[in-house]
Scaffold this active site. Structure first.
Site, PDB file in Angstrom:
ATOM      1  N   GLN A  94       0.836  -1.196   0.000  1.00  0.00           N
ATOM      2  CA  GLN A  94       0.000   0.000   0.000  1.00  0.00           C
ATOM      3  C   GLN A  94       0.874   1.251   0.000  1.00  0.00           C
ATOM      4  O   GLN A  94       1.332   1.704   1.046  1.00  0.00           O
ATOM      5  CB  GLN A  94      -0.941   0.006   1.207  1.00  0.00           C
ATOM      6  CG  GLN A  94      -1.913   1.147   1.143  1.00  0.00           C
ATOM      7  CD  GLN A  94      -2.940   1.110   2.242  1.00  0.00           C
ATOM      8  OE1 GLN A  94      -3.007   0.200   3.043  1.00  0.00           O
ATOM      9  NE2 GLN A  94      -3.764   2.130   2.288  1.00  0.00           N
ATOM     10  N   PHE A  95       1.093   1.820  -1.188  1.00  0.00           N
ATOM     11  CA  PHE A  95       1.969   2.983  -1.318  1.00  0.00           C
ATOM     12  C   PHE A  95       1.454   4.193  -0.558  1.00  0.00           C
ATOM     13  O   PHE A  95       2.213   5.074  -0.170  1.00  0.00           O
ATOM     14  CB  PHE A  95       2.199   3.336  -2.795  1.00  0.00           C
ATOM     15  CG  PHE A  95       1.046   4.014  -3.468  1.00  0.00           C
ATOM     16  CD1 PHE A  95       0.983   5.396  -3.524  1.00  0.00           C
ATOM     17  CD2 PHE A  95       0.031   3.274  -4.051  1.00  0.00           C
ATOM     18  CE1 PHE A  95      -0.074   6.033  -4.155  1.00  0.00           C
ATOM     19  CE2 PHE A  95      -1.021   3.891  -4.682  1.00  0.00           C
ATOM     20  CZ  PHE A  95      -1.084   5.274  -4.734  1.00  0.00           C
ATOM     21  N   THR A  96       0.145   4.251  -0.290  1.00  0.00           N
ATOM     22  CA  THR A  96      -0.416   5.425   0.385  1.00  0.00           C
ATOM     23  C   THR A  96       0.037   5.554   1.833  1.00  0.00           C
ATOM     24  O   THR A  96      -0.175   6.605   2.445  1.00  0.00           O
ATOM     25  CB  THR A  96      -1.966   5.419   0.318  1.00  0.00           C
ATOM     26  OG1 THR A  96      -2.454   4.258   0.967  1.00  0.00           O
ATOM     27  CG2 THR A  96      -2.440   5.480  -1.127  1.00  0.00           C
TER      28      THR A  96
END
Length: 149
Positions: A78-80
């Site tokens: 999850q890059f966020t």
């Protein structure tokens, strides 16, 4: 590397309406990777995932890790997790590693956890995923390797 670790009663991951993976009780782990992450960061996070004592023992005390409790693990990239919303209302993801860096590190993390004797359910890297889960507790732990060394 950052990980948000949630104790869950169950979790199911779908892509495009099709179920891809699921676990019963265990840990749902969301992982964010940045350009500066190394093998040392990955191993630190991997050891925390398998070692965290967040499951109850016979006295109802959180004193048992995922392996000793016979629970399962799901890991989703999850890059966020590296979103920065300090300025304005639109988060910047400049610290999140690009796919050519983060995907191999994500795969290395899963392989590392599996090398410790755990089966790992996974997300689909880069896909738009839907996760249906039931939090247990809730117990949620944030681990950041930048603060560890």
């Amino acid at each position: 590397m950052r990980a948000v670790i949630q104790r869950v009663k169950r979790a199911t991951l779908s892509v495009g309406g099709e179920e891809v993976s699921s676990i019963g009780g265990g840990l749902m782990v969301l992982v964010g990777i940045t350009d500066s992450d190394t093998k040392k960061d990955m191993e630190y996070i991997g050891n925390k995932i398998v070692g965290l004592r967040v499951f109850n023992d016979e006295n109802g005390v959180m004193n048992v890790n995922v392996g000793d409790s016979q629970n399962e693990i799901m890991v989703v990239s999850q890059f966020t997790l590296y979103g920065d919303a300090k300025k304005g209302n639109r988060p910047s993801y400049i610290r999140a590693a690009k796919g050519e860096i983060s995907e191999p590190m994500y795969e290395d993390l899963i392989a590392y956890i599996e090398s410790k004797g755990h089966k790992v359910a996974r997300g689909v890297f880069g896909a738009d995923m839907a996760i249906d889960m039931v939090a247990d507790g809730p117990v949620t732990i944030l681990i950041d390797s930048e603060r560890s060394f």
